[in-house]
Design an enzyme around this catalytic site. Structure first.
Site, mmCIF file in Angstrom:
data_model
loop_
_atom_site.group_PDB
_atom_site.id
_atom_site.type_symbol
_atom_site.label_atom_id
_atom_site.label_comp_id
_atom_site.label_asym_id
_atom_site.label_seq_id
_atom_site.Cartn_x
_atom_site.Cartn_y
_atom_site.Cartn_z
ATOM 1 C CD GLU A 1 -1.642 -5.697 5.731
ATOM 2 O OE1 GLU A 1 -2.280 -4.649 5.991
ATOM 3 O OE2 GLU A 1 -1.186 -5.943 4.592
ATOM 4 C CG HIS B 1 -3.715 -3.320 3.165
ATOM 5 N ND1 HIS B 1 -2.802 -2.827 4.071
ATOM 6 C CD2 HIS B 1 -4.242 -2.247 2.527
ATOM 7 C CE1 HIS B 1 -2.775 -1.513 3.995
ATOM 8 N NE2 HIS B 1 -3.634 -1.128 3.057
ATOM 9 C CB CYS C 1 -1.001 -0.036 1.164
ATOM 10 S SG CYS C 1 -2.338 1.180 0.965
#
Length: 229
Positions: free
Chosen positions: A212, A210, A114
């Site tokens: 994660e 993202h 990002c």
């Protein structure tokens, strides 16, 4: 020994836990957990104002992740701030740009997530579009949309088919930095969702989404594999 993967962090003037409210270096736990799930060791790298420390830090790492966070200050790419651009995080901008430069110089595998994806572009002379709609959920909630990898890229080897990804951003890559190529686009509006540096000495990839925040470990596993080699 698993490779050591450094993760850049926020630096916040106030954070709360238990009875405490103190300045803190912090990062959502999804980042270090994703590194661990991919087979790496995670180390947090808070901003450091010491001159030259980024190169010394990167020299001890096997791989680097520049994480998500606030908007990059537009002065970094020669632009005036749009009214919708967030407040600057100057110490973090300086630190993470130094980490990126050190990783590129030392041939350390690098993944930008990002904001990190945007900083990679800025570090190589690129610019950012300061506002677009439709790439985030409500405040504090990730949206999802599909991205399509560009055939022939390293990313397409990792993600061979379009995939739905967690996303929360209102800015994106505009003019590409020197040597970067687009590696994925948003399936709906064509926004550049990933970039890579094919001439880099080591694995160098930025993704606008993202990983994660999701269950797909393939991108982090590719970084860990590159860091292991």
């Amino acid at each position: 020994m698993p490779p050591l993967i450094g993760l850049s962090t926020y630096l916040e003037p106030s954070a709360s836990w238990g009875v405490w409210n103190l300045p803190a270096a912090l990062l959502p736990s999804g980042y270090h957990r994703l590194v661990q799930r991919a087979g790496g060791l995670a180390a947090m790298l808070p901003p450091d104002g010491a001159d030259g420390s980024a190169a010394a830090v990167v020299a001890r790492l096997d791989g680097l992740v520049v994480s998500g966070g606030p908007d990059v200050e537009p002065v970094r790419y020669g632009a005036a701030a749009d009214p919708r651009t967030g407040p600057p995080a100057r110490e973090r901008d300086a630190w993470e740009l130094a980490l990126i430069d050190a990783a590129l110089s030392a041939g350390v595998p690098l993944l930008g997530i990002c904001r990190g994806h945007q900083l990679l572009n800025v570090s190589l002379g690129g610019t950012l579009l300061q506002h677009l709609d439709g790439h985030a959920g409500p405040p504090g909630v990730f949206g999802h949309h599909e991205v399509t990898p560009v055939p022939g890229t390293r990313l397409a080897e990792i993600l061979p088919a379009p995939v739905s990804v967690p996303t929360f951003h209102h800015q994106s890559v505009a003019h590409l930095g020197k040597g970067l190529i687009p590696a994925a686009h948003a399936t709906g509006d064509g926004t550049v969702e990933a970039v890579e540096l094919p001439d880099a000495e080591a694995f160098t990839l930025g993704v606008q989404w993202h990983p994660e925040a999701g269950d797909d470990v393939r991108i982090m596993r590719a970084l860990v594999a590159a860091a292991s080699g």
